[in-house]
Design a protein around this motif. Sequence first.
Motif, PDB file in Angstrom:
ATOM      1  N   PRO A  58       0.810  -1.231   0.000  1.00 28.05           N
ATOM      2  CA  PRO A  58       0.000   0.000   0.000  1.00 28.05           C
ATOM      3  C   PRO A  58       0.833   1.266   0.000  1.00 28.05           C
ATOM      4  N   ASP A  59       2.149   1.155   0.407  1.00 24.78           N
ATOM      5  CA  ASP A  59       3.016   2.321   0.418  1.00 24.78           C
ATOM      6  C   ASP A  59       3.779   2.490  -0.878  1.00 24.78           C
ATOM      7  N   SER A 194      -4.630  12.201  -4.890  1.00 27.38           N
ATOM      8  CA  SER A 194      -4.816  12.289  -3.444  1.00 27.38           C
ATOM      9  C   SER A 194      -4.080  11.164  -2.729  1.00 27.38           C
ATOM     10  N   GLU A 195      -4.185   9.943  -3.278  1.00 24.57           N
ATOM     11  CA  GLU A 195      -3.502   8.813  -2.657  1.00 24.57           C
ATOM     12  C   GLU A 195      -1.994   8.989  -2.725  1.00 24.57           C
ATOM     13  N   LEU A 199       0.612   9.277   0.269  1.00 23.57           N
ATOM     14  CA  LEU A 199       1.775   8.396   0.255  1.00 23.57           C
ATOM     15  C   LEU A 199       3.063   9.191   0.450  1.00 23.57           C
ATOM     16  N   LEU A 200       3.138  10.349  -0.231  1.00 20.11           N
ATOM     17  CA  LEU A 200       4.310  11.202  -0.098  1.00 20.11           C
ATOM     18  C   LEU A 200       4.455  11.704   1.338  1.00 20.11           C
ATOM     19  N   GLU A 203       5.792   8.955   3.423  1.00 14.17           N
ATOM     20  CA  GLU A 203       7.204   8.698   3.131  1.00 14.17           C
ATOM     21  C   GLU A 203       8.086   9.759   3.768  1.00 14.17           C
ATOM     22  N   VAL A 204       7.645  11.026   3.722  1.00  8.75           N
ATOM     23  CA  VAL A 204       8.425  12.108   4.339  1.00  8.75           C
ATOM     24  C   VAL A 204       8.509  11.902   5.848  1.00  8.75           C
ATOM     25  N   THR A 205       7.389  11.537   6.471  1.00  7.60           N
ATOM     26  CA  THR A 205       7.374  11.295   7.917  1.00  7.60           C
ATOM     27  C   THR A 205       8.264  10.119   8.277  1.00  7.60           C
ATOM     28  N   ARG A 206       8.164   9.038   7.497  1.00  8.55           N
ATOM     29  CA  ARG A 206       8.978   7.861   7.783  1.00  8.55           C
ATOM     30  C   ARG A 206      10.464   8.164   7.605  1.00  8.55           C
TER      31      ARG A 206
END
Length: 249
Positions: A58-59, A194-195, A199-200, A203-206
């Motif tokens: 899903p990522d 939107s998805e 997702l972005l 990814e930035v948070t991770r």
Amino acid sequence: MKGFLNLLAKARLIELSDEERALAEAGSPAATGGTPTPATAGNASDLPPPAASRPADPDDPLALPPLAPPPVATADTGQATDDFEGVALTDIFAAAGVADSPYPAEKLLRLLAGLRAMDAATRKAAVLAMDAADDNWQIADSVSDAEQKIAALEAYKHQLTAQIDNRALQTGELVNQIKTALDQSTAAIRKQISELEQLLEREVTRAAQETTSVEAGLRQAREAAARETRRLDAEIERLREIPATFKAA
């Protein structure tokens, strides 16, 4: 653009010129001798695997389902533009069942055109005199022929109007299908956007969390190494007492 013109031509919404038709045939895969090759350069192994062969992560933005193709409008747009004009009058008369006349209306019209210099009364008298002098034809033949041909042309005009009305109805349905397909594609694309934005953000948070964790690990390693260095220095100083005391003796 050529592909879009070809689609409109197949739907009978436009007519391609000879040059456009030649370009369309020259650009087809059959005319170029094979199937078109991808424009992207590089090794095939560098490309990401197709979505069907990747695990459903899903990522993974590449794992999002592809957009469904818009529905193809199949409404019949009726006759081509050329079919609505230039139809031979003889074909119209034949289709209406107008019989051959001993003296067709067109022949009488040519005769009247030749007598155009006369006034209307003199011209009519001259034609009547010709009719009386020739037993092979009668004015009534031309009058009947003209009336039948007028009726045939009027009927053809009504038929033409009905065809245009029918085509307008079909064209409206086709335009509605195109707009519906556009709305569906737009909604699907916006949903994917939107998805991908979500997702972005994930990814930035991770990435920020992983960066903080890695940097904290490096800081802890440095602190541990500094403590170990101090412990070893203390042991070295303690051991140096022996060489300093007994090596000189």
